[in-house]
Enzyme design. Structure first.
Site, mmCIF file in Angstrom:
data_model
loop_
_atom_site.group_PDB
_atom_site.id
_atom_site.type_symbol
_atom_site.label_atom_id
_atom_site.label_comp_id
_atom_site.label_asym_id
_atom_site.label_seq_id
_atom_site.Cartn_x
_atom_site.Cartn_y
_atom_site.Cartn_z
ATOM 1 C CE LYS A 172 -4.256 -1.475 2.329
ATOM 2 N NZ LYS A 172 -5.163 -1.159 3.432
ATOM 3 C CG ASP B 137 -8.659 0.928 3.959
ATOM 4 O OD1 ASP B 137 -9.515 0.109 3.574
ATOM 5 O OD2 ASP B 137 -7.434 0.677 3.953
HETATM 6 P P1 NAP Z 1 -0.555 -2.778 11.167
HETATM 7 O O1 NAP Z 1 -0.214 -1.696 10.205
HETATM 8 O O2 NAP Z 1 0.364 -3.924 11.344
HETATM 9 O O3 NAP Z 1 -0.793 -2.071 12.610
HETATM 10 C C1 NAP Z 1 -1.158 -2.813 13.721
HETATM 11 C C2 NAP Z 1 -1.106 -1.939 14.976
HETATM 12 O O4 NAP Z 1 -1.511 -2.757 16.077
HETATM 13 C C3 NAP Z 1 0.282 -1.414 15.317
HETATM 14 O O5 NAP Z 1 0.147 -0.165 15.936
HETATM 15 C C4 NAP Z 1 0.771 -2.459 16.318
HETATM 16 O O6 NAP Z 1 1.720 -1.973 17.238
HETATM 17 C C5 NAP Z 1 -0.485 -2.749 17.067
HETATM 18 N N1 NAP Z 1 -0.431 -4.041 17.750
HETATM 19 C C6 NAP Z 1 -0.124 -5.249 17.212
HETATM 20 N N2 NAP Z 1 -0.183 -6.216 18.154
HETATM 21 C C7 NAP Z 1 -0.518 -5.595 19.306
HETATM 22 C C8 NAP Z 1 -0.710 -6.051 20.658
HETATM 23 N N3 NAP Z 1 -0.578 -7.340 20.977
HETATM 24 N N4 NAP Z 1 -1.046 -5.134 21.582
HETATM 25 C C9 NAP Z 1 -1.190 -3.831 21.269
HETATM 26 N N5 NAP Z 1 -1.007 -3.336 20.017
HETATM 27 C C10 NAP Z 1 -0.682 -4.214 19.056
HETATM 28 O O7 NAP Z 1 -1.957 -3.427 10.815
HETATM 29 P P2 NAP Z 1 -3.219 -2.703 10.108
HETATM 30 O O8 NAP Z 1 -3.132 -2.889 8.645
HETATM 31 O O9 NAP Z 1 -3.315 -1.338 10.665
HETATM 32 O O10 NAP Z 1 -4.432 -3.623 10.596
HETATM 33 C C11 NAP Z 1 -4.879 -3.586 11.946
HETATM 34 C C12 NAP Z 1 -6.169 -4.379 12.083
HETATM 35 O O11 NAP Z 1 -7.213 -3.764 11.334
HETATM 36 C C13 NAP Z 1 -6.069 -5.815 11.562
HETATM 37 O O12 NAP Z 1 -6.797 -6.643 12.408
HETATM 38 C C14 NAP Z 1 -6.736 -5.745 10.204
HETATM 39 O O13 NAP Z 1 -7.320 -6.976 9.827
HETATM 40 C C15 NAP Z 1 -7.811 -4.707 10.457
HETATM 41 N N6 NAP Z 1 -8.213 -4.002 9.220
HETATM 42 C C16 NAP Z 1 -9.524 -4.063 8.871
HETATM 43 C C17 NAP Z 1 -9.954 -3.397 7.742
HETATM 44 C C18 NAP Z 1 -11.401 -3.459 7.358
HETATM 45 O O14 NAP Z 1 -11.758 -3.067 6.246
HETATM 46 N N7 NAP Z 1 -12.275 -3.933 8.226
HETATM 47 C C19 NAP Z 1 -9.055 -2.653 6.969
HETATM 48 C C20 NAP Z 1 -7.715 -2.602 7.363
HETATM 49 C C21 NAP Z 1 -7.309 -3.287 8.503
HETATM 50 P P3 NAP Z 1 3.299 -2.057 16.941
HETATM 51 O O15 NAP Z 1 3.572 -0.999 15.939
HETATM 52 O O16 NAP Z 1 3.903 -1.823 18.255
HETATM 53 O O17 NAP Z 1 3.546 -3.444 16.379
#
Ligand code: NAP
Length: 288
Positions: free
Chosen positions: A66, A102
């Protein structure tokens, strides 16, 4: 000529976008195929020629491309620039344009599925990754008054806020506060006690482990608040289960997925997306 729309990502095993996008194209009688283009990171540059081909209407972009895909594009819209990520590409004449659906997907799902607008609202946002950036963009675009960004590495929350404050969506209307994502933090506790919407944008609760603790305790959750978990697999995460048990309104991530897909569909085809049909196809695919 049958047109093509690509889904660019790596790996793509579990994506349900091809199913609900193809269902929408077929329902409207559009002669186009939505195809999975699995592209390893070191081969991203090679998709540019596919995107510029005469039969290509555009693409969706997902993890891990992305951010990197921006270098292949001629123009990027302001919200996608502020977010730092493109999830939708269209081709107009010979120019490749990048968007991020998004953010509107999040705002639209909140309005249509929960009957809540972001205008004048107070949000608590857990996580500081790509999805959290889309939520911040939606909050700024729609006129929220407060977003408290809670991250386990608080410097990542600070970095997001600094990026948005220096970017094209900057506004004094919305106060952005970084806080550490730890139960004992008093500013986080106060924000949870005074929020309209609490959004989980961490992957905590994803997959099938129902025994996982929610990313935050909800004992101080404001009365009337909505808990929105961006996760859609499983449909009821431990966070949503706890919120429901406390009588809070809840929403999972499926409506956001469908509305971001609908917004992409409209960019490629210029036609209103058959949202309910897309939602039913997505639900069916998830039940699998
Ligand atoms: P990402 O870029 O990897 O970001 C994940 C975030 O969560 C980071 O800030 C990470 O912290 C934090 N994190 C990970 N494990 C954690 C834990 N155990 N405790 C506390 N914080 C934690 O992922 P993303 O793309 O933003 O996606 C995040 C979520 O949103 C996923 O579940 C994804 O499936 C969902 N999502 C849904 C949609 C939708 O259309 N519904 C769209 C996009 C994403 P660190 O930086 O410290 O690792």
């Amino acid at each position: 000529m049958t047109r093509r729309i690509g889904l660019i990502g790596y790996p793509l095993g579990h994506s349900i976008s091809p199913i609900f996008q193809q269902a929408a194209l077929d329902a409207l009688g559009i002669d186009a195929r939505y195809e999975a283009w699995e592209v390893p990171p070191d081969q991203l540059a090679a998709v540019e020629s596919r995107l510029r081909a005469a039969d290509c209407l555009g693409a969706n972009v997902t993890i891990p491309h992305k951010s990197a895909v921006r270098s292949l594009l001629d123009e990027i819209d302001p919200a996608a620039r502020a977010i730092g990520a493109v999830n939708t590409i269209t081709r107009r004449e010979d120019r490749l344009l990048g968007f991020n659906t998004d953010a509107p997907g999040f705002a639209r799902s909140l309005e249509r599925d929960a009957g809540r607008g972001l205008r004048d609202s107070r949000l608590v946002l857990l996580g500081a990754g790509g999805a959290a950036r889309a939520v911040v963009a939606a909050a700024l675009l729609e006129g929220a008054v407060q977003v408290t960004v809670a991250a386990r590495r608080v410097e990542r929350a600070r970095a997001i806020i600094a990026d948005f404050q220096a970017g094209p969506l900057a506004t004094t209307r919305t106060r952005l506060d970084p806080v550490p994502l730890v139960a004992a933090d008093p500013r986080l506790g106060a924000a949870v006690a005074d929020c309209d919407v609490l959004v989980n944008a961490t992957p905590v609760g994803m997959g099938s482990d129902a025994a996982t603790d929610p990313p935050i305790a909800l004992d101080r959750l404001a009365r009337g608040a909505l808990v929105y978990d961006l996760i859609y697999r499983p449909p009821l995460t431990p966070l949503l289960r706890e919120a429901r048990a406390r009588g809070a309104a809840i929403l999972n991530g499926l409506p956001m997925l469908v509305y971001q897909g609908a917004a992409s569909f409209e960019l490629w085809t210029g036609q209103p997306a058959p949202v309910e049909l897309m939602r039913r196809a997505a639900e069916e695919a998830l039940r699998g």
